[in-house]
Design a protein around this motif. Structure first.
Motif, mmCIF file in Angstrom:
data_model
loop_
_atom_site.group_PDB
_atom_site.id
_atom_site.type_symbol
_atom_site.label_atom_id
_atom_site.label_comp_id
_atom_site.label_asym_id
_atom_site.label_seq_id
_atom_site.Cartn_x
_atom_site.Cartn_y
_atom_site.Cartn_z
ATOM 1 N N ASP A 326 0.846 -1.204 0.000
ATOM 2 C CA ASP A 326 0.000 0.000 0.000
ATOM 3 C C ASP A 326 0.878 1.249 0.000
ATOM 4 O OD1 ASP A 326 -2.185 -1.597 0.061
ATOM 5 O OD2 ASP A 326 -2.669 -1.273 2.182
ATOM 6 N N TYR A 327 0.280 2.348 -0.433
ATOM 7 C CA TYR A 327 0.960 3.639 -0.400
ATOM 8 C C TYR A 327 0.202 4.566 0.550
ATOM 9 C CZ TYR A 327 4.097 2.367 -4.144
ATOM 10 O OH TYR A 327 5.078 1.767 -4.876
ATOM 11 N N VAL A 328 0.962 5.366 1.296
ATOM 12 C CA VAL A 328 0.394 6.252 2.313
ATOM 13 C C VAL A 328 0.892 7.674 2.069
ATOM 14 C CG1 VAL A 328 0.099 6.664 4.786
ATOM 15 C CG2 VAL A 328 0.494 4.337 3.945
ATOM 16 N N VAL A 329 -0.028 8.622 2.152
ATOM 17 C CA VAL A 329 0.382 10.032 2.154
ATOM 18 C C VAL A 329 0.720 10.395 3.604
ATOM 19 C CG1 VAL A 329 -0.326 12.422 1.758
ATOM 20 C CG2 VAL A 329 -1.070 10.618 0.195
ATOM 21 N N VAL A 330 1.999 10.533 3.876
ATOM 22 C CA VAL A 330 2.459 10.845 5.230
ATOM 23 C C VAL A 330 2.399 12.359 5.431
ATOM 24 C CG1 VAL A 330 4.338 10.607 6.883
ATOM 25 C CG2 VAL A 330 3.948 8.818 5.170
ATOM 26 N N ARG A 331 1.635 12.732 6.460
ATOM 27 C CA ARG A 331 1.450 14.176 6.703
ATOM 28 C C ARG A 331 2.207 14.666 7.923
ATOM 29 N NH1 ARG A 331 -5.054 13.875 5.747
ATOM 30 N NH2 ARG A 331 -4.841 12.589 7.627
ATOM 31 N N LYS A 332 2.413 13.791 8.889
ATOM 32 C CA LYS A 332 3.116 14.182 10.111
ATOM 33 C C LYS A 332 3.964 13.017 10.593
ATOM 34 C CE LYS A 332 -0.524 17.293 11.752
ATOM 35 N NZ LYS A 332 -1.444 17.040 10.643
ATOM 36 N N VAL A 333 5.078 13.324 11.173
ATOM 37 C CA VAL A 333 5.919 12.340 11.824
ATOM 38 C C VAL A 333 6.261 12.878 13.198
ATOM 39 C CG1 VAL A 333 8.075 11.065 11.767
ATOM 40 C CG2 VAL A 333 6.888 11.549 9.624
ATOM 41 N N SER A 334 5.836 12.145 14.209
ATOM 42 C CA SER A 334 6.071 12.618 15.579
ATOM 43 C C SER A 334 7.450 12.164 16.041
ATOM 44 C CB SER A 334 4.992 12.082 16.515
ATOM 45 O OG SER A 334 5.122 10.675 16.656
ATOM 46 N N GLY A 335 7.866 12.732 17.136
ATOM 47 C CA GLY A 335 9.172 12.383 17.656
ATOM 48 C C GLY A 335 9.186 11.090 18.435
ATOM 49 N N ASN A 336 8.057 10.442 18.646
ATOM 50 C CA ASN A 336 8.014 9.220 19.446
ATOM 51 C C ASN A 336 7.830 7.959 18.597
ATOM 52 O OD1 ASN A 336 5.432 9.568 18.606
ATOM 53 N ND2 ASN A 336 4.539 9.766 20.672
ATOM 54 N N GLY A 337 8.144 8.026 17.265
ATOM 55 C CA GLY A 337 8.116 6.841 16.414
ATOM 56 C C GLY A 337 6.835 6.634 15.635
#
Length: 370
Positions: A326-337
């Motif tokens: 699958d493909y995901v549009v990543v909008r945010k990446v948090s600092g906790n993984g």
């Protein structure tokens, strides 16, 4: 032609027998042409020559059939080599020029297939060459060679001389009847003696020629049997070696492809820290979900596309289930993984280690995201 020759010989024998029957009836005994062949050894020699002639002819035809079959196989095989080589080139071209953005697995597989196919076609070419030089050429040389033709020519000369002896025996019988009719007239007696002398010469020469023809035919027959068997064995060994080598190449290729497929399908699951804090909560604002970090701010890397490398099953309403490929549009990446994004019309949090970033994706894959 051989059938006609046999029919002619049989007809001559029938005519000779009929003539002898007439001479015996009206001449009262005398010298019969059957006496020419009263010698058991000569009769056996004649029968042996007939069998040898048939045997060598059959072997010659078999050798010629093998040559024709091998030549046809070489022509067909050469076309297959040409087709296989073209397929190898096409596969190599795709492997080196592929611009797929979702990975290089197929490119690697096509290059492996290209190398294997090229090796197989090389082996096939070697087989065809061996069949031509080790099978077709030696047999063709023997079919067209002088030893066989010389031996057959001797047998034909012997057969012709035997026919002359038959005719001369009839002439002797006729002369004997003439002498009896004329009560031993000197002219007829002299002609009878000349005819008998000629018959004896023919019988002697026929015996010598028969032995020579038998010896030559026996040698040719033995050579035919030996050489043909050797060439058949060479053909079998050549094809066996080719198929064994082709099997090795295919097994190696299959092993490489299966190993690559298993690597993709059973990619190692990223180590997920059970002590990781839960994903940040979602708050609905004006009908749109927004997320925040635990300190109230958001960590953003800008939107990008990621390909799912390991499956993930959501454990809460704020998490997003993932499937391999699958493909995901990543909008945010948090600092906790954790990462937040959208796939197939659903949004939520998921472990960031479960995806790989992709710079380019096919349009059809992008359409599946939304």
């Amino acid at each position: 032609m051989e059938t006609i020759r046999k029919q002619a010989t049989k007809l001559r024998e029938q005519v000779a027998k009929q003539q002898q029957a007439v001479l015996k009836q009206f001449g009262g005994g005398g010298y019969s042409s059957d006496n020419v062949f009263a010698d058991e050894a000569e009769l056996q020699q004649h029968q042996k020559l007939e069998k040898l002639y048939l045997s060598t002819r059959a072997a010659k035809h078999f050798q010629r059939d093998i040559v024709r079959g091998v030549e046809g196989y070489i022509v067909t095989g050469s076309k297959q080599v040409e087709i296989g080589t073209k397929l190898s080139e096409d596969s190599r071209k795709y492997g080196t020029e592929n611009t797929c953005t979702s990975g290089s697995t197929l490119s690697k597989a096509s290059l492996s297939f290209s190398r294997a196919r090229a090796q197989m076609e090389k082996e096939r070419g070697n087989l065809l060459k061996a069949l031509g030089t080790q099978v077709a050429e030696p047999l063709r040389a023997m079919v067209m060679g002088a030893p066989l033709e010389d031996a057959r020519h001797l047998a034909q000369r012997y057969d012709k001389m035997r026919q002359e002896a038959e005719a001369q025996a009839i002439e002797v019988s006729r002369r004997q009847a003439k002498v009896r009719e004329t009560s031993g007239h000197p002219d007829h007696v002299m002609k009878l003696e000349a005819a008998e002398t000629k018959l004896q010469d023919l019988k002697m020469n026929m015996t010598i020629l028969g032995k020579e023809a038998c010896s030559a035919m026996v040698a040719v027959e033995a050579q035919q049997q030996r050489l043909t068997l050797q060439r058949l064995i060479a053909m079998v060994e050549g094809e066996r070696a080719y198929h064994q080598r082709a099997l090795q190449i295919l097994e190696q290729l299959e092993g490489e492809m299966i190993s690559e497929r298993q690597r993709i399908e059973a990619a190692p699951t990223p180590i997920f820290d059970n002590n990781m804090p839960p994903p940040p909560p979602y708050e609905e604002v004006n009908g749109v979900f927004a997320s925040e970090t635990q300190n109230g701010s958001t960590d953003s890397m800008g939107y990008f596309l990621g390909e799912v490398m390991c499956p993930y099953r959501a454990e809460s309403d704020v998490e997003l289930s993932l499937s391999i490929g699958d493909y995901v549009v990543v909008r945010k990446v948090s600092g906790n993984g954790w990462a937040e994004g959208e796939s197939k019309g659903k949004a939520g949090w998921f472990p960031y280690e479960y995806i790989e970033r992709r710079e380019r994706v096919l349009a059809s894959k992008v359409a599946e995201v939304f």
